[in-house]
Design a protein around this motif. Sequence first.
Motif, short mmCIF file in Angstrom:
data_model
loop_
_atom_site.label_atom_id
_atom_site.label_comp_id
_atom_site.label_asym_id
_atom_site.label_seq_id
_atom_site.Cartn_x
_atom_site.Cartn_y
_atom_site.Cartn_z
N VAL A 122 41.18 23.26 41.16
CA VAL A 122 39.81 22.91 41.54
C VAL A 122 38.78 23.82 40.86
O VAL A 122 37.69 23.38 40.51
N LEU A 123 39.14 25.07 40.66
CA LEU A 123 38.16 26.05 40.16
C LEU A 123 38.55 26.60 38.79
O LEU A 123 38.22 27.74 38.46
N ALA A 124 39.19 25.79 37.98
CA ALA A 124 39.66 26.27 36.68
C ALA A 124 38.52 26.75 35.80
O ALA A 124 38.60 27.83 35.19
N ALA A 125 37.43 25.98 35.72
CA ALA A 125 36.31 26.37 34.85
C ALA A 125 35.60 27.62 35.35
O ALA A 125 35.36 28.55 34.56
N PRO A 126 35.24 27.71 36.64
CA PRO A 126 34.61 28.96 37.12
C PRO A 126 35.51 30.17 36.95
O PRO A 126 35.03 31.26 36.59
N LEU A 127 36.82 30.00 37.18
CA LEU A 127 37.71 31.15 37.03
C LEU A 127 37.82 31.58 35.57
O LEU A 127 37.92 32.79 35.28
N ALA A 128 37.77 30.64 34.64
CA ALA A 128 37.76 31.01 33.22
C ALA A 128 36.50 31.81 32.89
O ALA A 128 36.55 32.76 32.10
N ASP A 129 35.39 31.41 33.48
CA ASP A 129 34.13 32.15 33.30
C ASP A 129 34.28 33.56 33.85
O ASP A 129 33.89 34.55 33.21
N HIS A 130 34.84 33.68 35.05
CA HIS A 130 35.05 35.01 35.63
C HIS A 130 36.00 35.86 34.81
O HIS A 130 35.80 37.08 34.66
N ASP A 131 37.05 35.24 34.26
CA ASP A 131 37.97 36.00 33.41
C ASP A 131 37.23 36.59 32.21
O ASP A 131 37.41 37.77 31.87
N ALA A 132 36.40 35.77 31.59
CA ALA A 132 35.64 36.25 30.43
C ALA A 132 34.60 37.30 30.86
O ALA A 132 34.38 38.28 30.15
N GLN A 133 33.99 37.07 32.01
CA GLN A 133 33.03 38.03 32.55
C GLN A 133 33.69 39.39 32.78
O GLN A 133 33.15 40.45 32.40
N GLU A 134 34.86 39.38 33.39
CA GLU A 134 35.56 40.63 33.66
C GLU A 134 35.96 41.34 32.37
O GLU A 134 35.95 42.58 32.29
N ALA A 135 36.30 40.58 31.34
CA ALA A 135 36.64 41.20 30.05
C ALA A 135 35.44 41.94 29.48
O ALA A 135 35.58 43.06 28.95
N VAL A 136 34.25 41.35 29.60
CA VAL A 136 33.03 42.02 29.15
C VAL A 136 32.83 43.33 29.91
O VAL A 136 32.49 44.37 29.33
N VAL A 137 33.06 43.29 31.21
CA VAL A 137 32.88 44.48 32.05
C VAL A 137 33.86 45.57 31.65
O VAL A 137 33.49 46.74 31.48
N ARG A 138 35.13 45.21 31.51
CA ARG A 138 36.15 46.20 31.21
C ARG A 138 35.93 46.86 29.85
O ARG A 138 36.29 48.03 29.65
N GLU A 139 35.35 46.11 28.93
CA GLU A 139 35.14 46.65 27.58
C GLU A 139 33.78 47.32 27.43
O GLU A 139 33.43 47.77 26.33
#
Length: 203
Positions: A122-139
């Motif tokens: 159900v939330l595949a697209a928002p979770l992909a956005d969050h995954d990319a968001q978290e990558a920006v934060v970690r880097e």
Amino acid sequence: MKLTVIGGSQGTGAKVAELALDAGHEVTVVSRSGSAPAGAVVVTGSATDPEVARRAVDGADAVVVTVGGAKGVRRQRTGVTRAVVDAMSATGARRLVVQSSLGAGDSGAQMPLPLRLLMKVVLAAPLADHDAQEAVVRESGLDWTVVRPTGLTNAAGNGRWRAHEVGDGGRLGGTVPRADLAAYLLEVVSDDSLVGRAVGISS
């Protein structure tokens, strides 16, 4: 403390701003509409605009990002977070707390299996956005913390919640009131022990 809330005109971000104001902090809110909780300084515009982001975070002791998705905009959360990170790096602001979502990254392990499978569909697209968001934060090289709530509700907060990192053995439930999430986010801002960590939260 000088606190900037990105996404502070409504929802969880507005509650963070209200709690911070009640605690005597100076609060700046980025708002496309120009609306914000009474007492906050408003920077009107989109946080994806580099100049808006710079004005919002300049001089901040901490920045909290609580943005959601935007209709017709691909990976809105990631775009906002990248602009904020760039602005913080340019202005010297260091402390960053970002609201993500349980299910992002490796945090699916903290949910019951049926809920985990449902969210993947159900939330595949928002979770992909969050995954990319978290990558920006970690880097980012900043003093960051990621907070991953379960499903948000508008129920009254009760001041109690469970907060766990992946791997510490804690399981999380299905929901958390926005009021309790906001209270936790404000606590995290001042907790140096959580720098460089991602924490899931539920009632």
